[in-house]
Design an enzyme around this catalytic site. Sequence first.
Site, PDB file in Angstrom:
ATOM      1  N   GLU A 123       0.822  -1.229   0.000  1.00 16.12           N
ATOM      2  CA  GLU A 123       0.000   0.000   0.000  1.00 16.12           C
ATOM      3  C   GLU A 123       0.850   1.270   0.000  1.00 16.12           C
ATOM      4  OE1 GLU A 123      -3.263   0.044   2.752  1.00 16.12           O
ATOM      5  OE2 GLU A 123      -3.930  -1.943   2.161  1.00 16.12           O
TER       6      GLU A 123
HETATM    7  C1  LIG Z   1       3.370  -9.488   0.617  1.00 17.09           C
HETATM    8  C2  LIG Z   1       2.869  -8.529  -0.384  1.00 17.09           C
HETATM    9  C3  LIG Z   1       1.502  -8.440  -0.644  1.00 17.09           C
HETATM   10  C4  LIG Z   1       1.027  -7.609  -1.657  1.00 17.09           C
HETATM   11  N1  LIG Z   1      -0.297  -7.614  -1.997  1.00 17.09           N
HETATM   12  C5  LIG Z   1      -0.698  -6.944  -3.111  1.00 17.09           C
HETATM   13  C6  LIG Z   1      -2.036  -7.090  -3.617  1.00 17.09           C
HETATM   14  O1  LIG Z   1      -2.857  -7.786  -3.033  1.00 17.09           O
HETATM   15  N2  LIG Z   1      -2.371  -6.437  -4.749  1.00 17.09           N
HETATM   16  C7  LIG Z   1      -1.477  -5.652  -5.426  1.00 17.09           C
HETATM   17  O2  LIG Z   1      -1.836  -5.113  -6.453  1.00 17.09           O
HETATM   18  N3  LIG Z   1      -0.219  -5.465  -4.966  1.00 17.09           N
HETATM   19  C8  LIG Z   1       0.201  -6.111  -3.840  1.00 17.09           C
HETATM   20  N4  LIG Z   1       1.491  -5.957  -3.381  1.00 17.09           N
HETATM   21  C9  LIG Z   1       2.393  -5.070  -4.103  1.00 17.09           C
HETATM   22  C10 LIG Z   1       2.843  -3.834  -3.316  1.00 17.09           C
HETATM   23  O3  LIG Z   1       1.856  -2.879  -3.307  1.00 17.09           O
HETATM   24  C11 LIG Z   1       4.155  -3.388  -3.958  1.00 17.09           C
HETATM   25  O4  LIG Z   1       5.144  -4.289  -3.549  1.00 17.09           O
HETATM   26  C12 LIG Z   1       4.539  -1.985  -3.630  1.00 17.09           C
HETATM   27  O5  LIG Z   1       3.699  -1.107  -4.293  1.00 17.09           O
HETATM   28  C13 LIG Z   1       5.993  -1.656  -3.967  1.00 17.09           C
HETATM   29  O6  LIG Z   1       6.319  -2.040  -5.270  1.00 17.09           O
HETATM   30  P1  LIG Z   1       7.669  -2.871  -5.510  1.00 17.09           P
HETATM   31  O7  LIG Z   1       7.707  -3.961  -4.531  1.00 17.09           O
HETATM   32  O8  LIG Z   1       7.733  -3.210  -6.942  1.00 17.09           O
HETATM   33  O9  LIG Z   1       8.844  -1.854  -5.128  1.00 17.09           O
HETATM   34  P2  LIG Z   1       9.544  -0.797  -6.101  1.00 17.09           P
HETATM   35  O10 LIG Z   1       8.507   0.029  -6.774  1.00 17.09           O
HETATM   36  O11 LIG Z   1      10.512  -1.505  -6.966  1.00 17.09           O
HETATM   37  O12 LIG Z   1      10.305   0.145  -5.082  1.00 17.09           O
HETATM   38  C14 LIG Z   1      11.590  -0.196  -4.520  1.00 17.09           C
HETATM   39  C15 LIG Z   1      11.947   0.860  -3.473  1.00 17.09           C
HETATM   40  O13 LIG Z   1      12.054   2.138  -4.099  1.00 17.09           O
HETATM   41  C16 LIG Z   1      11.269   3.095  -3.390  1.00 17.09           C
HETATM   42  N5  LIG Z   1      10.752   4.097  -4.344  1.00 17.09           N
HETATM   43  C17 LIG Z   1      10.147   3.887  -5.527  1.00 17.09           C
HETATM   44  N6  LIG Z   1       9.830   5.069  -6.090  1.00 17.09           N
HETATM   45  C18 LIG Z   1      10.260   6.039  -5.246  1.00 17.09           C
HETATM   46  C19 LIG Z   1      10.244   7.478  -5.256  1.00 17.09           C
HETATM   47  N7  LIG Z   1       9.703   8.184  -6.251  1.00 17.09           N
HETATM   48  N8  LIG Z   1      10.768   8.131  -4.206  1.00 17.09           N
HETATM   49  C20 LIG Z   1      11.321   7.451  -3.178  1.00 17.09           C
HETATM   50  N9  LIG Z   1      11.353   6.111  -3.112  1.00 17.09           N
HETATM   51  C21 LIG Z   1      10.850   5.415  -4.136  1.00 17.09           C
HETATM   52  C22 LIG Z   1      10.163   2.301  -2.743  1.00 17.09           C
HETATM   53  O14 LIG Z   1       9.681   2.984  -1.583  1.00 17.09           O
HETATM   54  C23 LIG Z   1      10.887   1.006  -2.392  1.00 17.09           C
HETATM   55  O15 LIG Z   1      11.513   1.173  -1.156  1.00 17.09           O
HETATM   56  C24 LIG Z   1       1.953  -6.786  -2.368  1.00 17.09           C
HETATM   57  C25 LIG Z   1       3.310  -6.840  -2.055  1.00 17.09           C
HETATM   58  C26 LIG Z   1       3.772  -7.699  -1.089  1.00 17.09           C
HETATM   59  C27 LIG Z   1       5.239  -7.741  -0.808  1.00 17.09           C
END
Ligand SMILES: Cc1cc2nc3c(=O)[nH]c(=O)nc-3n(C[C@H](O)[C@H](O)[C@H](O)COP(=O)(O)OP(=O)(O)OC[C@H]3O[C@@H](n4cnc5c(N)ncnc54)[C@H](O)[C@@H]3O)c2cc1C
Length: 845
Positions: free
Chosen positions: A520
């Site tokens: 989220e």
């Molecule tokens: C256990 C689990 C359950 C989940 N359940 C769902 C679900 O039910 N439905 C669904 O749709 N999604 C789900 N998600 C997805 C979740 O919402 C994403 O993992 C999340 O949005 C982050 O995306 P990412 O993991 O690809 O990280 P990335 O986008 O690759 O980010 C990597 C890091 O970079 C940072 N970052 C990225 N952009 C910026 C910026 N502009 N400024 C500063 N920092 C930045 C982030 O904060 C993070 O620390 C789930 C994820 C997990 C791990």
Amino acid sequence: MLGATLVILILIAAAWYVAKVGTVFTLVFIGAVAFMTYKRLPFIVFTLVFTVLLAAYTFVPPAYGVWKGFLWLMLAALWLLQIRPLRKALISRPFLKAYMRLLPSMSQTEKEALDAGTVWWDGELFTGKPKFEKLLASKAPQLTAEEQAFIDGPCEELCRMYDDWDITHKRADMPPKVWDYLKSKGFFAMIIPKKYGGLEFSAYAHSCVLVKLASRGGLLAATTAVPNSLGPAELLNHYGTEEQKNHYLPRLARGEEVPCFALTGPRAGSDAAALPDTGIVCKGMWQGREIVGLKLNFNKRYITLAPIATVVGLAFRMFDPDKLLGDKADLGITCALIPRGTPGLSIGRRHFPLNVPFQNGPLSGKDVFVPLDTIIGGPKMAGQGWRMLVEQLSVGRCISLPSNTTGGAKLGVFASGAYARIRRQFNMPVGKFEGVEAVLARMVGYTYTMDAARSVTAGAIDGGEKPSVPSAMLKYHVTEMGRQVASDAMDVHGGKGIQLGPRNYLGRNYQVVPVAITVEGANILTRSLIIFGQGAIRCHPFVLKEMNAARTKNVDEFDSALFGHIGFSISNAVRSFVMALTHARFTRVPDVGDTKRYYQHIVRFSASFAFAVDVAMLTLGGYLKKKENLSARLGDVLSSMYLASMVLKHHENQGRPAEDLPIVEWACRNQMYRAQEQLHDFLRNFPNRFLGGVLRLLIFPGGRSYFAPSDRLGRQLADAVLNDTDVRDRLCKFVYRTLEPGNPLGLLQEALVMAQTAEPIEKRIRVEGVKTGKITALDVPGQIAQARELGIISDTEAASLRDYDRKVMELLTVDDFETFEMAAQGQEPIAGKGDEYSVHSGQVA
Ligand SMILES: Cc1cc2nc3c(=O)[nH]c(=O)nc-3n(C[C@H](O)[C@H](O)[C@H](O)COP(=O)(O)OP(=O)(O)OC[C@H]3O[C@@H](n4cnc5c(N)ncnc54)[C@H](O)[C@@H]3O)c2cc1C
């Protein structure tokens, strides 16, 4: 240092001026102008009073001088500014042109995010003059009899049925009876209206249920949170067609359908709006006839409940290249509901989230053809998906993760207080050592803050708010505090926390923390980009008005907003300076007794924050969005004020228990100290060093004056959980602590209560027996026996000590295993076909 020097110079200059000019009236004049600015009198009233004062002042000897000449010029300017057509032509119109160039570019999805939700207490904190009466007047959240019965009945029973080790280590899933219970008792239907068969709980009750479940197991809480959060039920509730609601909501309420919501994919994580998944409007065959529908291609991952979902809420970008629906080719992000059996949908495999294997997995679709009425809300809602998601996120994000993390923190503090009391080293309960005391104090202070934030904000939702900026603040700060509390609990428990097994009540809780940090809106992004980025525009009393006026090129509206804004900034500068000098002692706040000073401090920070924000936005404009560290610090200041306000309101909601005052004081001090440090760091890192210095002079004229909570205060907090007190009870409300086999928390509580009577007897044995050399046994049972023989303790005392010691040993014991018990069952050979893997050496033979 610079600030203090400048203040001294200004005071010397003022003293010189007063001595030379020799009039008390000068001070009266300056004081009156400052008072009007501080009080924010309307511009015309200010100008009139200024005119009268200056006229009177002019006749005070010496009648003329540079200073008074300057004041007359100022008065002339004030009157000219009262002539609106003139000021529009000379100031507002040229400024509007420059402003339009400065205005940061904004995508449609950003605009929709900004429009989502309501502005609540967060807006007050931006005013520089928050009206606490409003916050205090809001109703304290309460459970209805039905909600309370649910927590005492089905919730309690579910916790009893739930075996975390069996589920997380052996099965990697909940047993069918737990799934059935969850579905049949309506745990997945807390937000579904009663008319569709749901429980229709308040946001507060929903949150309390999650707190309780999280105190039993992270997997249980995560599984329950998702269907009640952002997902098909919530979206259908608000945007579904009657037909969709009538079909899905009763089935979701009865647990016949299991939902998931799929937004994230391999290429679209934090930047979810950039999703590459497509839905192309085209003709195709559906149930034997040709219809206009959608051909979907998507690749999603990390989707909670996906492996067992029967209906998938899907976000994709919708295109109509052949213009079958209208003249728009790119319709935008859209949400639809895809039944599990739909041809082309691939679903069922699982991810493994950090040893807390709740159902989570990937899903994909190749040329999945569905009718247009699978779009949530029907074809008319095509392209409205992002708005729907961000609107609902503003509510869901306030509840699920903050509640789950608070439940985990309550478990941590409940267990750590008791464990630190019964675990002795160096002949003392470890909780009595200053080092451990400090950690316990932080756990107590944070848990109270988290509990306050989640319950007061849930109360606001029940009052009709959809607080989008607070939802981001809660998401970030509550989960970060939860991360700290989970680490602290591990530290207090030492090796006991580390050795996994059925007796370990902390390990999985510790492992699951990064899930809350990531989902989220991952935390770094939420802190750096969202809290202040959204807050500055949403909550500021003038910025959104100025932006809207600039976008529509409405000079009239821009002029009103601009001059309102200028008055607002000047007033905040004066308020900030005056309150810093007086340490906000004379700031008017509601009569709240012992906590009054914290209300005053928040008002002071509100003025300083609002002033700093205005200067930053004026000088940095759109560049502020790129300066993430500056935005993050401003977001931290806003959040600290918000969290401290929640603590104060929570204390009021609970009827101001006097015994809770040390925690309230610790929590508020901690937040005020953080606000000060972040604001100061913001000013020190301000790109324009001179301006940064001037701001520091006005905001911290005497330097930094807030201190972190003292050790003495910390000791009181630690004591509250090292004993069986009402404070501990209130703080750990909803923790599953029933005394029964398989619930170490029940036994911990029992042992804590026994420790209070056992310790004086143990002390007698030490002083009269061990230290005098009469008792020679090294082990506790031997010492008890000898003490009884020597008449140091009675039979009853010996029996109760033995009972206590048995319980303590039971709690200190950790699990051990044969290697085969630890290895995952049903595993394929690790290094590929034909290779053998030795579980003893870890080597591939
Ligand atoms: C256990 C689990 C359950 C989940 N359940 C769902 C679900 O039910 N439905 C669904 O749709 N999604 C789900 N998600 C997805 C979740 O919402 C994403 O993992 C999340 O949005 C982050 O995306 P990412 O993991 O690809 O990280 P990335 O986008 O690759 O980010 C990597 C890091 O970079 C940072 N970052 C990225 N952009 C910026 C910026 N502009 N400024 C500063 N920092 C930045 C982030 O904060 C993070 O620390 C789930 C994820 C997990 C791990």
